[in-house]
Design an enzyme around this catalytic site. Structure first.
Site, PDB file in Angstrom:
ATOM      1  N   LYS A 175       0.840  -1.196   0.000  1.00  5.91           N
ATOM      2  CA  LYS A 175       0.000   0.000   0.000  1.00  5.91           C
ATOM      3  C   LYS A 175       0.878   1.250   0.000  1.00  5.91           C
ATOM      4  O   LYS A 175       2.089   1.178   0.210  1.00  5.91           O
ATOM      5  CB  LYS A 175      -0.914  -0.007   1.220  1.00  5.91           C
ATOM      6  N   ARG A 192      -9.787  -0.109  15.891  1.00  4.22           N
ATOM      7  CA  ARG A 192      -9.676   0.688  14.672  1.00  4.22           C
ATOM      8  C   ARG A 192     -10.721   0.085  13.737  1.00  4.22           C
ATOM      9  O   ARG A 192     -11.874  -0.024  14.130  1.00  4.22           O
ATOM     10  CB  ARG A 192      -8.238   0.608  14.147  1.00  4.22           C
ATOM     11  N   TYR A 201      16.905  29.926   9.511  1.00  5.97           N
ATOM     12  CA  TYR A 201      15.794  30.726  10.010  1.00  5.97           C
ATOM     13  C   TYR A 201      15.817  30.853  11.529  1.00  5.97           C
ATOM     14  O   TYR A 201      16.099  29.896  12.251  1.00  5.97           O
ATOM     15  CB  TYR A 201      14.462  30.112   9.580  1.00  5.97           C
ATOM     16  N   MET A 250      12.336  24.297   3.698  1.00  9.30           N
ATOM     17  CA  MET A 250      11.536  23.572   2.719  1.00  9.30           C
ATOM     18  C   MET A 250      12.400  22.763   1.750  1.00  9.30           C
ATOM     19  O   MET A 250      12.072  21.613   1.423  1.00  9.30           O
ATOM     20  CB  MET A 250      10.642  24.542   1.935  1.00  9.30           C
TER      21      MET A 250
END
Length: 375
Positions: A42, A140, A262, A315
């Site tokens: 999957k 679940r 940053y 990013m």
């Protein structure tokens, strides 16, 4: 792509060793015999490329695959025309005809799903092939005991099913000492005894390491096939499949006191050599790998030597401290984020997550390169 060549426009390279993948499946198949060893493919084979992974596993001898969604099932059917395919997410509303057209067996977890699947299959005038998922304690997806009794109380609905598999999923299989494992196995046995006899499956990658009582008729490894080592009771007998490398874009020198990235969260405490690498959170490297002064983050391998990430993961970029790396590091070099000496689990722990998430989040800007996988 095949081979190891990296196109000039690519920022990084994921190399998938299909020989190792096939060897992993064969090793696990031998470990669990005479139970069948399936393959969970999957999420595009955990982000590694189902178009290459499924044929390689099929060639190795895998004949049963688990996917999640109808579209994954349709694609898998094209890649393995004769395989058994099970859809773990069952029926998305209105998707029954799509699964039937692709000859994919849904894993049904509720009475409404069963009713919808039987109604769809009745058009073919024969029982509906299905797997039933029992909730044995994961809470679940899965049929509760009340659901099972309600199904059994409807003999017309039960007779319309061709039950190919009864399955459940363990919550704590990575910890062999956790009492949930035996409790779920007992609950699975008790609840499936309410249903007509059918092949059974309980264990995935970690569960199969719990021993023969958990193997039943079929096991469902996914992460372990790709070299994952999540089991806490010892090493799973599989080898790494994935290597991840990214390009150095620039090498620069900092003075003591200079900050990086940053918010200036990391300051150099000495003259520092820094390499800027073309990989960031857009490529699946968690921002949690960032490092502030006095707070370590993740690391990469440069020429076989560990180099820490410094400053914030952005990013498209990370910055690494290569001051203590022996040898010359230059623009265009490849550094290793996953590979020998730096496992998927190590990267996951540094990011505060698990190797499963690391694999499935690796972004499309990294070129996938496949080696081996032949007969």
């Amino acid at each position: 792509m095949t081979g190891l060549a990296l196109p000039p426009e690519a920022t990084g390279l994921i190399t998938i060793d299909l020989d190792a993948l096939q060897d992993n499946w064969r090793t696990l198949a031998k470990l669990v015999a005479p139970s069948e060893c399936a393959g969970v493919v999957k999420a595009d084979a955990y982000g590694l490329g189902a178009s290459e992974i499924i044929p390689a596993l099929n060639l190795a001898g895998c004949r049963t695959f688990f996917i999640a969604t109808p579209e994954e099932g349709r694609a898998a059917r094209q890649l393995a025309p004769d395989a058994r395919l099970f859809a773990l997410d069952g029926l998305l509303g209105g998707s029954a005809s799509l699964l039937r057209a692709a000859n994919v067996t849904p894993v049904l977890s509720s009475l409404p799903e069963i009713e919808e699947w039987v109604a769809e299959a009745s058009q073919a005038g024969r029982p509906a092939p299905a797997a039933l998922q029992i909730d044995s304690g994961l809470n679940r997806l899965g049929l509760s005991e009340a659901d099972i009794k309600a199904l059994v109380a409807r003999p017309d609905l039960l007779a319309a099913l061709d039950i190919r598999l009864i399955m459940s999923h363990l919550a704590c299989a990575d910890d062999p000492a956790d009492p949930h494992n035996d409790a779920q196995r007992a609950e699975f046995d008790r609840r499936r005894a309410l249903l007509p006899p059918a092949p059974a499956s309980l264990a995935a990658s970690d569960g199969l390491m719990l021993g023969k009582p958990f193997h039943y008729d079929l096991v469902r490894p996914g992460y372990a096939l790709y070299g994952g080592q999540a089991f806490g009771g010892g090493a799973t007998p599989v080898n790494p499949v994935v290597t991840l490398q990214a390009r150095v874009l620039q090498v620069r020198t900092l003075s003591a006191g200079d900050s990086v990235g940053y918010s200036a969260t990391w300051q150099a405490s000495r003259p520092t050599r820094l390499a800027v690498v073309a990989a960031g959170y857009a490529d699946g490297l968690a921002r949690a790998l960032s490092a502030a002064s006095g707070e370590p983050g993740g690391s990469v391998l440069v020429a076989g030597q560990l180099a820490p990430i410094v400053g914030r993961v952005s990013m498209d970029l990370i910055t690494i401290d290569i001051t203590d790396v022996a040898g010359n590091v230059t623009r265009g070099d490849l550094v290793t984020l996953i590979g020998p000496g730096l496992s998927i689990e190590t990267l996951g722990r540094a990011a505060g997550t698990i190797g499963y998430e690391v694999l499935t989040r690796l972004g499309p800007r990294f070129v996938r390169s496949y080696t081996g996988g032949g007969a």
